[in-house]
Design a protein around this motif. Structure first.
Motif, mmCIF file in Angstrom:
data_model
loop_
_atom_site.group_PDB
_atom_site.id
_atom_site.type_symbol
_atom_site.label_atom_id
_atom_site.label_comp_id
_atom_site.label_asym_id
_atom_site.label_seq_id
_atom_site.Cartn_x
_atom_site.Cartn_y
_atom_site.Cartn_z
ATOM 1 N N ARG A 87 0.839 -1.207 0.000
ATOM 2 C CA ARG A 87 0.000 0.000 0.000
ATOM 3 C C ARG A 87 0.870 1.251 0.000
ATOM 4 N N GLN A 88 1.893 1.245 0.832
ATOM 5 C CA GLN A 88 2.787 2.400 0.908
ATOM 6 C C GLN A 88 3.523 2.624 -0.404
ATOM 7 N N ILE A 89 4.043 1.556 -0.975
ATOM 8 C CA ILE A 89 4.765 1.670 -2.247
ATOM 9 C C ILE A 89 3.843 2.219 -3.330
ATOM 10 N N LEU A 90 2.663 1.653 -3.454
ATOM 11 C CA LEU A 90 1.745 2.090 -4.497
ATOM 12 C C LEU A 90 1.300 3.535 -4.290
ATOM 13 N N SER A 91 1.016 3.896 -3.058
ATOM 14 C CA SER A 91 0.621 5.280 -2.764
ATOM 15 C C SER A 91 1.731 6.254 -3.122
ATOM 16 N N ARG A 92 2.941 5.931 -2.742
ATOM 17 C CA ARG A 92 4.067 6.829 -3.028
ATOM 18 C C ARG A 92 4.326 6.910 -4.528
ATOM 19 N N ARG A 93 4.126 5.820 -5.244
ATOM 20 C CA ARG A 93 4.330 5.813 -6.695
ATOM 21 C C ARG A 93 3.240 6.612 -7.403
ATOM 22 N N LEU A 94 1.981 6.296 -7.116
ATOM 23 C CA LEU A 94 0.872 6.912 -7.839
ATOM 24 C C LEU A 94 0.554 8.334 -7.392
ATOM 25 N N LEU A 95 0.598 8.578 -6.109
ATOM 26 C CA LEU A 95 0.158 9.879 -5.599
ATOM 27 C C LEU A 95 1.291 10.872 -5.403
ATOM 28 N N ASP A 96 2.475 10.372 -5.079
ATOM 29 C CA ASP A 96 3.602 11.269 -4.836
ATOM 30 C C ASP A 96 4.574 11.307 -6.013
ATOM 31 N N GLY A 97 4.404 10.394 -6.950
ATOM 32 C CA GLY A 97 5.258 10.373 -8.133
ATOM 33 C C GLY A 97 6.686 9.935 -7.883
ATOM 34 N N VAL A 98 6.910 9.186 -6.821
ATOM 35 C CA VAL A 98 8.246 8.699 -6.500
ATOM 36 C C VAL A 98 8.655 7.644 -7.527
ATOM 37 N N GLY A 99 9.878 7.719 -8.010
ATOM 38 C CA GLY A 99 10.368 6.800 -9.030
ATOM 39 C C GLY A 99 10.642 5.410 -8.488
ATOM 40 N N TYR A 100 10.684 4.463 -9.410
ATOM 41 C CA TYR A 100 10.936 3.070 -9.036
ATOM 42 C C TYR A 100 12.276 2.898 -8.320
#
Length: 71
Positions: free
Chosen positions: A29-42
């Motif tokens: 959940r944290q990874i997906l939230s940070r990726r989709l909502l915060d735009g953090v790179g892989y």
């Protein structure tokens, strides 16, 4: 990422609600939230969670597929 939730025109809150409803692993959940909502790179997520870039991509892909099935 080939698959994303952008095609569904969802608000941030709707995305968060979907993540909470269908992704049960807290780390994922944290990874997906940070990726989709915060735009953090892989790469940054991989470093932050001590995973490989491929593992992060897999987490995101599988989670988005699961969420997309419920929209």
């Amino acid at each position: 990422m080939k698959h994303d939730l952008g095609k569904f025109d969802l608000s941030k809150q709707q995305v968060l609600d979907l993540i909470d409803a269908y992704i049960f692993n807290e780390r994922n959940r944290q990874i997906l939230s940070r990726r989709l909502l915060d735009g953090v790179g892989y790469e940054d997520l991989a470093e932050e969670y001590s995973l490989s870039v491929n593992q992060v991509k897999t987490v995101c892909y599988e989670a988005i597929e699961k969420i997309s099935a419920h929209i």
